[in-house]
Motif scaffolding. Structure first.
Motif, mmCIF file in Angstrom:
data_model
loop_
_atom_site.group_PDB
_atom_site.id
_atom_site.type_symbol
_atom_site.label_atom_id
_atom_site.label_comp_id
_atom_site.label_asym_id
_atom_site.label_seq_id
_atom_site.Cartn_x
_atom_site.Cartn_y
_atom_site.Cartn_z
ATOM 1 N N VAL A 13 -1.315 -12.499 13.260
ATOM 2 C CA VAL A 13 -2.426 -12.741 14.174
ATOM 3 C C VAL A 13 -2.475 -11.562 15.158
ATOM 4 O O VAL A 13 -1.964 -11.646 16.277
ATOM 5 C CB VAL A 13 -2.273 -14.080 14.931
ATOM 6 N N ALA A 14 -3.084 -10.476 14.726
ATOM 7 C CA ALA A 14 -3.138 -9.258 15.538
ATOM 8 C C ALA A 14 -3.875 -9.470 16.860
ATOM 9 O O ALA A 14 -3.624 -8.761 17.828
ATOM 10 C CB ALA A 14 -3.789 -8.131 14.741
ATOM 11 N N ILE A 19 -4.900 -9.443 23.875
ATOM 12 C CA ILE A 19 -5.350 -10.265 24.996
ATOM 13 C C ILE A 19 -4.823 -9.655 26.289
ATOM 14 O O ILE A 19 -3.620 -9.461 26.447
ATOM 15 C CB ILE A 19 -4.853 -11.715 24.827
ATOM 16 N N ARG A 20 -5.709 -9.345 27.204
ATOM 17 C CA ARG A 20 -5.309 -8.651 28.433
ATOM 18 C C ARG A 20 -4.422 -9.479 29.348
ATOM 19 O O ARG A 20 -3.471 -8.977 29.920
ATOM 20 C CB ARG A 20 -6.537 -8.221 29.215
ATOM 21 N N TRP A 25 3.570 -8.967 22.028
ATOM 22 C CA TRP A 25 3.919 -7.911 21.091
ATOM 23 C C TRP A 25 4.642 -8.542 19.916
ATOM 24 O O TRP A 25 5.287 -9.570 20.033
ATOM 25 C CB TRP A 25 4.723 -6.793 21.738
ATOM 26 N N LEU A 26 4.479 -7.908 18.774
ATOM 27 C CA LEU A 26 5.076 -8.411 17.539
ATOM 28 C C LEU A 26 6.554 -8.040 17.514
ATOM 29 O O LEU A 26 6.911 -6.869 17.581
ATOM 30 C CB LEU A 26 4.344 -7.817 16.329
ATOM 31 N N LEU A 27 7.401 -9.063 17.417
ATOM 32 C CA LEU A 27 8.845 -8.840 17.299
ATOM 33 C C LEU A 27 9.250 -8.587 15.861
ATOM 34 O O LEU A 27 10.353 -8.132 15.600
ATOM 35 C CB LEU A 27 9.619 -10.068 17.790
ATOM 36 N N GLY A 28 8.370 -8.932 14.929
ATOM 37 C CA GLY A 28 8.664 -8.756 13.512
ATOM 38 C C GLY A 28 8.411 -10.049 12.757
ATOM 39 O O GLY A 28 8.021 -11.060 13.331
ATOM 40 N N SER A 29 8.626 -9.982 11.460
ATOM 41 C CA SER A 29 8.436 -11.179 10.640
ATOM 42 C C SER A 29 9.744 -11.505 9.929
ATOM 43 O O SER A 29 10.558 -10.624 9.642
ATOM 44 C CB SER A 29 7.309 -10.977 9.627
ATOM 45 N N GLU A 30 9.917 -12.790 9.702
ATOM 46 C CA GLU A 30 11.118 -13.293 9.037
ATOM 47 C C GLU A 30 10.816 -14.692 8.524
ATOM 48 O O GLU A 30 10.147 -15.474 9.214
ATOM 49 C CB GLU A 30 12.275 -13.327 10.038
ATOM 50 N N SER A 31 11.283 -15.007 7.342
ATOM 51 C CA SER A 31 11.099 -16.342 6.760
ATOM 52 C C SER A 31 9.626 -16.759 6.724
ATOM 53 O O SER A 31 9.269 -17.887 7.049
ATOM 54 C CB SER A 31 11.912 -17.393 7.522
#
Length: 120
Positions: A13-14, A19-20, A25-31
């Motif tokens: 979900v970029a 959103i101001r 921020w994206l920490l990463g993906s897992e599972s």
């Protein structure tokens, strides 16, 4: 010690990163989950009172408009904890089926550092 929010989504979900008022921020993906985090002392998505918080109108709108199932945590980092510790705590709750099913509504009560599951 710092307050913040972490959201794990079942798809990327970029829009959360754009959103101001509370930019995640994206920490990463897992599972097969994407983890987004933001630090927040101002209570954008919830109003905190000790170990309990209440969802704000913006919080309800944000969580119900993601377009996918998600997990949510209003957290307080303890001393010597970092982003990855919060992510790990959430992932343990998800994998251990201890996430609490939540139907977000204005002023619903949440416990700090508990993982809540929101289905669309």
């Amino acid at each position: 010690m710092s307050y913040g929010y972490i959201i794990a989504t079942t798809k990327e979900v970029a829009a959360l990163e754009k959103i101001r008022s509370s930019r995640f921020w994206l920490l990463g993906s897992e599972s097969n989950l994407w983890f987004y985090l933001t630090m927040d002392e101002g209570g954008q998505l919830s109003r905190r009172n000790g170990a309990i918080s209440q969802m704000t109108k913006e919080g309800v709108l944000r969580l119900t408009s993601l377009g996918c199932d998600c997990y949510f945590m209003d957290f307080l980092m303890r001393k010597k904890e970092g982003d990855l510790d919060v992510k790990r705590s959430m992932l343990i709750a998800i994998k251990g089926d201890s996430a609490i099913l939540l139907h977000p509504e204005l002023n619903c009560r949440l416990e700090i550092n508990k993982t809540y599951q929101i289905t669309q």
